[in-house]
Design a protein around this motif. Structure first.
Motif, short mmCIF file in Angstrom:
data_model
loop_
_atom_site.label_atom_id
_atom_site.label_comp_id
_atom_site.label_asym_id
_atom_site.label_seq_id
_atom_site.Cartn_x
_atom_site.Cartn_y
_atom_site.Cartn_z
N VAL A 75 9.97 -5.99 -33.02
CA VAL A 75 9.66 -5.21 -31.82
C VAL A 75 9.82 -6.09 -30.60
CG1 VAL A 75 7.92 -3.84 -30.62
CG2 VAL A 75 7.99 -3.81 -33.13
N ALA A 76 10.54 -5.56 -29.60
CA ALA A 76 10.66 -6.22 -28.30
C ALA A 76 10.53 -5.14 -27.24
CB ALA A 76 11.98 -6.95 -28.17
N GLY A 77 9.35 -5.03 -26.65
CA GLY A 77 9.13 -4.00 -25.64
C GLY A 77 9.28 -2.61 -26.23
N ARG A 78 10.26 -1.86 -25.76
CA ARG A 78 10.50 -0.49 -26.22
C ARG A 78 11.64 -0.41 -27.24
NH1 ARG A 78 8.18 3.77 -23.85
NH2 ARG A 78 6.56 3.27 -22.34
N VAL A 79 11.98 -1.54 -27.82
CA VAL A 79 13.04 -1.59 -28.83
C VAL A 79 12.43 -1.98 -30.17
CG1 VAL A 79 15.19 -2.71 -29.52
CG2 VAL A 79 14.75 -2.21 -27.10
N LEU A 80 12.74 -1.20 -31.21
CA LEU A 80 12.28 -1.47 -32.56
C LEU A 80 13.49 -1.54 -33.48
CD1 LEU A 80 10.03 0.35 -31.02
CD2 LEU A 80 9.02 0.60 -33.28
N LEU A 81 13.48 -2.49 -34.41
CA LEU A 81 14.58 -2.66 -35.35
C LEU A 81 14.22 -2.07 -36.71
CD1 LEU A 81 15.48 -6.40 -34.60
CD2 LEU A 81 16.45 -4.34 -33.54
#
Length: 342
Positions: A248-254
């Motif tokens: 997770v980085a801010g509003r990005v999820l992998l």
């Protein structure tokens, strides 16, 4: 500020499509970004472990394929097999699975945007990619994820144990009700029934191993396939080992392979990917993206530990002891298979 979509998904493979369906089931507006049209094929073993089938069923998907009832290891002289306790898995051609997921996604109201996410910009309250603004971005763009690199989560692959996958289909009836894993000096061959008269043969090996050369000296398998017509072209993928700093980085999820991958040795990729898609959508629907990190750790723990240990063994001088050890310890072999199958 207006949004073009609530959830933007980079990658229209099986996990990206599953995430799109999950998001629509949660009432979210979804757009999948994918440059390719039609069913997407890739080099993989194509065996859905028993635990993957309920994940697909809850999405409304029941793809055609061939049941398999367990996993067998062999080195040409010894054989150890375990029949699943909880029912069969299913061999499904990747193109068949992808078509079923895409049809369901379209029916669920997922929109599609032709393109490739190669730049990501996070702003206050939204994320922007391919000219679209979204509340959330799910990176489902595979082993070499551009999204993971863009948001600073991708780590360099480790120098050692750089393994690759290759796969071809053959036109003959399946001869076993198991997924058979043949351990050879060159690598591991996976033989998976995928249709009445089609088997998939996948090779997992280090860089530089040639499929046909390895197949030619594979005990038993070479004889079965001699003179049999190939039913597909040879495909390859890798390196398989990919690492990420976080998911997770801010509003990005992998999700899926983009979130990090160990190896295809235990055949769990799609089951775990579907579980990740479900967990990621639950986290963003609750506006608690950091919850996904803990869920990812929980969902992948057994896979990372067992697969990592097995790959280390397979990449060592002790690889020839894998099948003999499994034969001497059938309870341990059965327990490992069951943990990975559920």
């Amino acid at each position: 500020m207006s949004l073009d979509t609530e959830v933007l998904i980079a990658g229209g493979g099986p996990v990206g499509l599953a995430a799109g369906i999950e998001a629509r089931m949660a009432g979210l507006d979804v757009t999948v970004v994918e440059p390719r049209d039609g069913p997407i094929d890739k080099a993989c073993g194509e065996g859905l472990m028993p635990g993957a089938l309920p994940e697909l069923a809850r999405l409304g998907i029941d793809p055609d394929g061939m049941p398999f009832h367990g996993i067998a290891y062999t080195d040409g002289t010894r054989r150890i097999e375990h029949r699943f306790d909880g029912g069969p898995g299913r061999g499904v051609r990747r193109t068949v699975l992808h078509a079923a997921l895409r049809d369901r996604a379209v029916a669920a109201g997922v929109r599609f945007h032709e393109g490739r996410v190669d730049a990501v910009h996070q702003r206050a309250g939204f994320v922007e990619a391919v000219g679209l603004r979204a509340a959330w971005l799910l990176g489902a763009d595979g082993l070499h994820s551009a999204v993971a690199r863009e948001v600073g989560l991708a780590l360099p692959p480790p120098r050692g144990r750089r393994r690759f996958g290759q796969r071809r289909h053959y036109a003959l009836p399946p001869w076993s009700e198991f997924v058979e894993v043949l351990w050879t000096p060159a690598g591991e061959f996976y033989v998976t029934p995928v249709a009445d008269r089609v088997v998939g043969v996948a090779l997992l090996a280090r860089r530089g191993e040639h499929f046909d050369e390895a197949l030619g000296v594979a005990p038993g398998l070479a004889e079965r396939l001699r003179g049999v017509e190939a039913a597909s072209e040879l495909r390859g993928a890798g390196p398989l080992r990919q690492r990420t700093l976080a998911r997770v980085a801010g509003r990005v999820l992998l999700v899926g392979d983009a979130s990090g991958y160990v190896d295809a040795l235990t055949g769990e990729g799609l089951r775990i990917g579907f579980a990740q898609a479900r967990a990621a959508v639950a986290a963003i629907d609750a506006d608690r993206p950091k919850d996904y990190e803990a869920a990812w750790e929980r969902e992948t723990r057994d896979f990372r530990r067992l697969t990592g240990a097995l790959v280390r063994l397979a990449s060592s001088p002790l690889r020839g002891a894998v099948v003999p050890a499994a034969s001497r310890l059938p309870g341990v072999f059965a327990g490992a298979v069951e943990r990975l199958a559920r």
